[in-house]
Design an enzyme around this catalytic site. Structure first.
Site, PDB file in Angstrom:
ATOM      1  N   GLU A  43       0.815  -1.215   0.000  1.00  0.00           N
ATOM      2  CA  GLU A  43       0.000   0.000   0.000  1.00  0.00           C
ATOM      3  C   GLU A  43       0.850   1.268   0.000  1.00  0.00           C
ATOM      4  O   GLU A  43       1.836   1.373   0.744  1.00  0.00           O
ATOM      5  CB  GLU A  43      -0.900  -0.012   1.247  1.00  0.00           C
ATOM      6  CG  GLU A  43      -1.824   1.181   1.376  1.00  0.00           C
ATOM      7  CD  GLU A  43      -2.596   1.183   2.688  1.00  0.00           C
ATOM      8  OE1 GLU A  43      -3.607   1.895   2.764  1.00  0.00           O
ATOM      9  OE2 GLU A  43      -2.190   0.476   3.634  1.00  0.00           O
ATOM     10  N   LYS A 116     -10.416   2.701  -1.493  1.00  0.00           N
ATOM     11  CA  LYS A 116     -10.522   2.068  -0.172  1.00  0.00           C
ATOM     12  C   LYS A 116     -11.820   2.476   0.520  1.00  0.00           C
ATOM     13  O   LYS A 116     -12.125   3.658   0.668  1.00  0.00           O
ATOM     14  CB  LYS A 116      -9.307   2.474   0.667  1.00  0.00           C
ATOM     15  CG  LYS A 116      -9.167   1.775   2.007  1.00  0.00           C
ATOM     16  CD  LYS A 116      -7.825   2.164   2.637  1.00  0.00           C
ATOM     17  CE  LYS A 116      -7.568   1.481   3.952  1.00  0.00           C
ATOM     18  NZ  LYS A 116      -6.223   1.816   4.486  1.00  0.00           N
ATOM     19  N   CYS A 153      -5.755  -2.739   2.770  1.00  0.00           N
ATOM     20  CA  CYS A 153      -5.396  -2.704   4.183  1.00  0.00           C
ATOM     21  C   CYS A 153      -6.595  -2.878   5.122  1.00  0.00           C
ATOM     22  O   CYS A 153      -7.065  -3.990   5.291  1.00  0.00           O
ATOM     23  CB  CYS A 153      -4.609  -1.439   4.481  1.00  0.00           C
ATOM     24  SG  CYS A 153      -3.587  -1.570   5.975  1.00  0.00           S
TER      25      CYS A 153
END
Length: 284
Positions: A43, A116, A153
């Site tokens: 990331e 995200k 994540c």
């Protein structure tokens, strides 16, 4: 094509974009040379994990997806090597900012951007200051080597995200990651829980999972984070096929049989027996 070779890249980063892009490029070339077909960097690999603190000057790191120099670089590299590369980047979209990933197919085509969805906010991981929650939804991308899902994540802790990507058609889930120590809870080591939750997603959805983390210590104050690496690949039964250590730069690489993954999913009956009408509280 039934079998696909996947790789997770793990390294430490400086705060120099050119240096980091060159390092990731080197690892991509090495993985491709070893037969990898879908190669996952970690990331926000262009620099240090800047979300440890809330400094408004770090918004200058963001760029629009269109004409993004790092995305363009990896489009050219993917085309040259004939590999798929999910590219994590800090996206600016007008006045909005997202933690995003562009999925680059093996001919260099950008198949689309995932933003995200789940944005953490806590000591050392102050992402809500920088990122708006994503609005792309969870997708499956039809790459040259198979249907994949990509999330980022904190997304990896949510079973709904993995299920949604599988329902969209993904056979393998890819999670670029930046996770390590907790500045205000130095005794807390989440490494094993981090791996277990993704292994649970693999089993519950009968999919492969690839997770790529960074290593090294970033920061020299009380908010410093030591990233614990431990990038890994597991199959649809949750067996780890490849794993790197806490401090080990390198490549985790393994071959997944997509036909076997689909057979496992069918035989386990999870998607035959699920009862969406009974899960209404999940929509609240």
């Amino acid at each position: 094509m039934s079998k696909v070779t996947v790789a997770a890249l793990q390294t430490a980063f400086t705060d120099d974009v050119a240096e980091n892009v060159a390092r990731v490029t080197e690892l991509v070339r090495e993985a491709a040379g070893n037969g990898a077909q879908i190669i996952l960097p970690s990331e926000l690999f262009e620099g240090h994990y800047f979300c440890r603190t809330q400094h408004e000057e770090d918004f200058a790191r963001a760029q629009a997806a269109e004409a993004h120099p790092t995305i363009r670089h990896f489009q050219a590299l993917a085309s040259e090597l004939g590999v798929v590369i999910p590219v994590s980047f800090f996206e600016q979209a007008g006045p909005e900012h997202y933690n995003s990933c562009a999925v680059i197919d093996a001919d260099g085509t950008n198949l689309g951007v995932y933003r995200k969805t789940h944005i953490p906010d806590g000591p050392g991981y102050q992402e809500k200051f920088f990122f708006k929650p994503g609005n792309t939804g969870f997708r499956a991308f039809a790459t040259r080597f198979g249907m994949i899902g990509v999330a980022i994540c904190w997304d990896q802790w949510f079973p709904e995200a993995a299920r949604a990507m599988t329902l969209a058609g993904a056979d393998v889930l890819f999670y670029p990651t930046a996770i390590g120590t907790e500045p205000e809870e130095p005794e807390l080591d989440s490494r094993d829980s981090w791996q277990r939750v993704m292994i649970g997603h693999a089993v519950a959805n009968a999919v492969g999972v690839v997770a790529a983390n960074r290593v090294g210590k970033e920061g020299d104050d009380a908010g410093a984070i030591t990233f614990y690496g431990s990038s890994f690949i597991c199959d649809a039964r949750g067996d780890k096929l490849a794993e790197l250590g806490r401090n080990e730069p390198g490549i985790a690489q393994a071959t997944l049989d997509l036909a076997q993954i689909r057979r496992t999913r069918a035989s386990m009956g999870f998607f035959r027996d699920r009862r969406p009408s009974q899960y209404r509280t999940l929509g609240e």
